[in-house]
Design a protein around this motif. Structure first.
Motif, PDB file in Angstrom:
ATOM      1  N   ASP A 186       0.839  -1.191   0.000  1.00  0.00           N
ATOM      2  CA  ASP A 186       0.000   0.000   0.000  1.00  0.00           C
ATOM      3  C   ASP A 186       0.882   1.253   0.000  1.00  0.00           C
ATOM      4  OD1 ASP A 186      -2.968  -0.948   0.709  1.00  0.00           O
ATOM      5  OD2 ASP A 186      -1.559  -2.178   1.865  1.00  0.00           O
ATOM      6  N   PRO A 187       0.275   2.439  -0.160  1.00  0.00           N
ATOM      7  CA  PRO A 187       1.046   3.675  -0.007  1.00  0.00           C
ATOM      8  C   PRO A 187       1.617   3.777   1.405  1.00  0.00           C
ATOM      9  CG  PRO A 187      -1.066   4.122  -1.059  1.00  0.00           C
ATOM     10  CD  PRO A 187      -1.114   2.708  -0.566  1.00  0.00           C
ATOM     11  N   PRO A 188       2.743   4.471   1.562  1.00  0.00           N
ATOM     12  CA  PRO A 188       3.318   4.640   2.900  1.00  0.00           C
ATOM     13  C   PRO A 188       2.317   5.318   3.836  1.00  0.00           C
ATOM     14  CG  PRO A 188       4.824   5.429   1.206  1.00  0.00           C
ATOM     15  CD  PRO A 188       3.534   5.146   0.521  1.00  0.00           C
ATOM     16  N   GLY A 189       2.273   4.852   5.052  1.00  0.00           N
ATOM     17  CA  GLY A 189       1.386   5.471   6.031  1.00  0.00           C
ATOM     18  C   GLY A 189      -0.022   4.927   6.050  1.00  0.00           C
ATOM     19  N   SER A 190      -0.394   4.103   5.072  1.00  0.00           N
ATOM     20  CA  SER A 190      -1.750   3.545   5.050  1.00  0.00           C
ATOM     21  C   SER A 190      -1.958   2.614   6.240  1.00  0.00           C
ATOM     22  CB  SER A 190      -1.993   2.762   3.756  1.00  0.00           C
ATOM     23  OG  SER A 190      -1.943   3.607   2.637  1.00  0.00           O
ATOM     24  N   MET A 191      -3.123   2.705   6.834  1.00  0.00           N
ATOM     25  CA  MET A 191      -3.462   1.847   7.956  1.00  0.00           C
ATOM     26  C   MET A 191      -4.708   1.006   7.701  1.00  0.00           C
ATOM     27  SD  MET A 191      -1.118   2.244  10.202  1.00  0.00           S
ATOM     28  CE  MET A 191      -1.849   1.609  11.720  1.00  0.00           C
ATOM     29  N   ASP A 192      -5.561   1.439   6.755  1.00  0.00           N
ATOM     30  CA  ASP A 192      -6.753   0.653   6.425  1.00  0.00           C
ATOM     31  C   ASP A 192      -6.380  -0.344   5.335  1.00  0.00           C
ATOM     32  OD1 ASP A 192      -6.339   2.772   4.697  1.00  0.00           O
ATOM     33  OD2 ASP A 192      -8.453   3.224   4.411  1.00  0.00           O
ATOM     34  N   LEU A 193      -5.820  -1.476   5.757  1.00  0.00           N
ATOM     35  CA  LEU A 193      -5.228  -2.461   4.841  1.00  0.00           C
ATOM     36  C   LEU A 193      -6.250  -3.554   4.536  1.00  0.00           C
ATOM     37  CD1 LEU A 193      -1.700  -2.735   6.537  1.00  0.00           C
ATOM     38  CD2 LEU A 193      -2.536  -1.035   4.901  1.00  0.00           C
ATOM     39  N   ASP A 194      -6.856  -3.475   3.352  1.00  0.00           N
ATOM     40  CA  ASP A 194      -7.895  -4.426   2.952  1.00  0.00           C
ATOM     41  C   ASP A 194      -7.335  -5.741   2.450  1.00  0.00           C
ATOM     42  OD1 ASP A 194     -10.612  -2.970   2.912  1.00  0.00           O
ATOM     43  OD2 ASP A 194      -9.312  -1.556   1.878  1.00  0.00           O
ATOM     44  N   GLN A 195      -6.161  -5.719   1.785  1.00  0.00           N
ATOM     45  CA  GLN A 195      -5.694  -6.864   1.006  1.00  0.00           C
ATOM     46  C   GLN A 195      -4.295  -7.299   1.417  1.00  0.00           C
ATOM     47  OE1 GLN A 195      -5.598  -4.030  -1.714  1.00  0.00           O
ATOM     48  NE2 GLN A 195      -7.796  -3.805  -1.866  1.00  0.00           N
ATOM     49  N   ALA A 196      -4.088  -8.602   1.398  1.00  0.00           N
ATOM     50  CA  ALA A 196      -2.749  -9.181   1.567  1.00  0.00           C
ATOM     51  C   ALA A 196      -2.629 -10.326   0.564  1.00  0.00           C
ATOM     52  CB  ALA A 196      -2.544  -9.686   2.989  1.00  0.00           C
ATOM     53  N   PHE A 197      -1.440 -10.515   0.002  1.00  0.00           N
ATOM     54  CA  PHE A 197      -1.298 -11.539  -1.041  1.00  0.00           C
ATOM     55  C   PHE A 197      -0.147 -12.484  -0.755  1.00  0.00           C
ATOM     56  CE2 PHE A 197       1.487  -8.117  -2.678  1.00  0.00           C
ATOM     57  CZ  PHE A 197       2.627  -8.828  -3.039  1.00  0.00           C
ATOM     58  N   VAL A 257      -2.481 -17.821  -6.871  1.00  0.00           N
ATOM     59  CA  VAL A 257      -2.600 -16.512  -6.221  1.00  0.00           C
ATOM     60  C   VAL A 257      -3.532 -16.673  -5.031  1.00  0.00           C
ATOM     61  CG1 VAL A 257      -3.429 -14.140  -6.459  1.00  0.00           C
ATOM     62  CG2 VAL A 257      -2.208 -15.224  -8.351  1.00  0.00           C
ATOM     63  N   ARG A 258      -3.040 -16.347  -3.858  1.00  0.00           N
ATOM     64  CA  ARG A 258      -3.875 -16.306  -2.652  1.00  0.00           C
ATOM     65  C   ARG A 258      -4.003 -14.840  -2.247  1.00  0.00           C
ATOM     66  NH1 ARG A 258      -0.602 -20.874  -1.985  1.00  0.00           N
ATOM     67  NH2 ARG A 258      -1.801 -22.825  -1.825  1.00  0.00           N
ATOM     68  N   TYR A 259      -5.246 -14.415  -2.128  1.00  0.00           N
ATOM     69  CA  TYR A 259      -5.530 -13.000  -1.893  1.00  0.00           C
ATOM     70  C   TYR A 259      -6.465 -12.900  -0.699  1.00  0.00           C
ATOM     71  CZ  TYR A 259      -5.610  -8.221  -3.848  1.00  0.00           C
ATOM     72  OH  TYR A 259      -5.428  -6.879  -4.092  1.00  0.00           O
ATOM     73  N   ALA A 260      -5.959 -12.434   0.407  1.00  0.00           N
ATOM     74  CA  ALA A 260      -6.738 -12.332   1.639  1.00  0.00           C
ATOM     75  C   ALA A 260      -7.364 -10.949   1.731  1.00  0.00           C
ATOM     76  CB  ALA A 260      -5.843 -12.588   2.846  1.00  0.00           C
TER      77      ALA A 260
END
Length: 485
Positions: A69-80, A91-94
């Motif tokens: 994500d952009p630096p400083g982002s805290m609302d992290l919707d996705q992890a891969f 591809v595993r996409y959480a």
């Protein structure tokens, strides 16, 4: 599919211009009756839910997921997590499972159905959910066990998807990465650690998916962010070019949206993100804008091919990309049950598509994700989804209009601030649109600093023609800019 640019702020100091921007944003929020604060009962419910999520039985915390994500982002919707699978890939996409924290019809759910989506502009944010959830317990922050909707997609050697499945699972991100850092590490081949092989595949899979998009006849815009640089009492508007890693990462989200749409269409129930073909009038207007910016759209070249020919690092090209969003008007959401809807395609993407990867920031993603989980499990869609599903498109339409007004007001504020010291000066530009009721009024595009603003002069204004215009007004308080021929 990006629909616009986010204005980011870079402050050299905290002087007059910075305070003017903050005051302007507060005024915009008051005018639009939006606030980052939540009613007390909503905040209390969120605080209680943050410590008591419903964790699924499936445990995939052994997989070294990462967020990007952009630096400083805290609302992290996705992890891969990306892996090779013979000649193909897995591809595993959480995706953050917001529903694991909410009670249907409860205070947080009710407020989210009112807000619809987060609003962004400059360094301000009106969140969809209280931050204790969106930037805390529901966010896929590193080294934390989180409930997630885990999408698993298999791809062949060419990057075409061969299977899609989603289920609830516990996951854990092992690193919070940012675009610039990942891009540098990929370019230097300096990745190390348990996620190194996975992140290396981001380039491979991202480029394969872009080729799939080209073959399909679709286009996803690499829209640059707009940044306002503030120093003392001066403002400067500039574009921040997207890095390749951002485009590769976006392809993971797009791929998931295609898979979600296919699942829902096959099951005869769902929520799709749709877009009709471009209005010919908007196409003609965009062609005039490309002339104004000195980057004409060649005759005979398709819209997707033209956009791919642009270099976002070139300021004029970046401005053309932003102007091209006018061709994406009419996008919306479609709820359906039974037979597949007649107009189910997203015209720019050349495919049916659904929003499922940003539930911390968009209401519709939670509903669509829940439908896909039920379809894959062979279970009925929950009643709280089917009962509210018909209302979701209207909610998203209403709040998208609000989000557009918020972003546009902030851009007007910034443009007025940028141009305020130049009132009375002359600029080169092109008239790209005329007022249907008054041919002596229209819109002019000025290449530098790449703004569109009202222009007036003798009727009829010379549509599509190079002109010299004088800046007659740039009022920060009124957020108003005007030129005369």
């Amino acid at each position: 599919m990006p629909s616009g640019q986010v204005i980011r702020v870079r402050r050299e100091d905290d002087g007059v211009a910075a305070e003017t921007l903050r005051d302007g944003i507060r005024q915009i929020q008051a005018e639009l009756k939006v606030t980052p604060e939540f009613p007390p009962e909503v905040q209390r419910a969120a605080d209680a839910a943050a410590g008591a999520p419903r964790l699924p039985d499936v445990d995939r915390t052994d997989i070294p997921f990462v967020t990007l994500d952009p630096p400083g982002s805290m609302d992290l919707d996705q992890a891969f997590h990306l892996d090779r699978d013979g000649d193909g890939y897995t591809v595993r996409y959480a995706i953050a499972d917001v529903a694991a924290f909410l009670e249907p019809g409860g205070p947080v759910d009710t407020e989210a159905n009112l807000r619809g989506q987060s609003l962004y502009g400059a360094d301000s944010k009106i969140p969809l959910h209280p931050k204790v959830l969106s930037e805390g317990s529901a966010s896929l922050l590193p080294d934390q066990v989180r409930p997630a909707l885990l999408w698993t997609m298999t791809l062949d050697a060419a990057g075409a998807v061969t299977s899609t499945h989603v289920e609830r699972a516990r996951v854990r991100s092992v690193a919070k990465l940012d675009y610039a850092g990942v891009q540098q590490q990929l370019d230097e081949d300096s990745l190390t650690g348990p996620y190194a092989d996975s992140v290396r595949l981001l380039r491979t899979i991202g480029e394969l998916r872009i080729q799939q998009e080209i073959q399909r006849g679709g286009v996803s815009l690499p829209l640059p962010d707009q940044e306002v640089e503030i120093t003392g009492d001066r403002w400067r508007l500039a574009y921040r070019t997207l890095l390749p890693a951002e485009e590769w990462n976006a392809q993971l989200s797009l791929m998931t949206g295609y898979g979600a749409a296919k699942l829902m269409l096959g099951a005869g129930i769902g929520l799709l993100r749709t877009l009709p073909p471009a209005d010919p009038r908007d196409t003609a207007r965009f062609k005039r804008a490309t002339l104004a910016l000195g980057v004409p759209w060649p005759e005979g070249m398709s819209y997707p091919d033209f956009l791919r020919s642009l270099d976002p690092t070139e300021p004029k090209h970046a401005a053309v990309l932003v102007a091209s969003t006018r061709l994406l008007r009419g996008g919306g959401y479609l709820a359906f049950t039974g037979a597949p809807p007649e107009h189910a395609e997203h015209a720019a993407l050349a495919s049916p598509y659904a929003h499922v990867t940003a539930p911390l920031r968009r209401l519709v993603d939670r509903y669509a994700g829940e439908i896909c989980v039920a379809v894959c499990a062979g279970e009925p869609v929950p009643s709280w989804v089917t009962e509210r599903m018909p209302e979701v498109p209207d909610t998203m339409r209403r709040t998208a209009s609000l989000a557009g007004s918020y972003e546009r007001a902030i851009l007007d504020l910034v443009e007025a601030g940028v141009l305020a010291p130049h009132v009375g000066e002359r600029f080169d530009g092109v008239v790209i649109d005329l007022d249907d009721r008054d041919q002596g009024r229209g819109t002019v595009t000025v290449p530098e600093p790449a703004v569109e603003a009202p222009v007036s002069g003798p009727a009829p204004l010379p549509l599509g023609t190079d002109v010299s215009v004088r800046l007659t007004e740039a009022d920060v308080a009124k957020r108003k800019v005007a030129f005369t021929l």
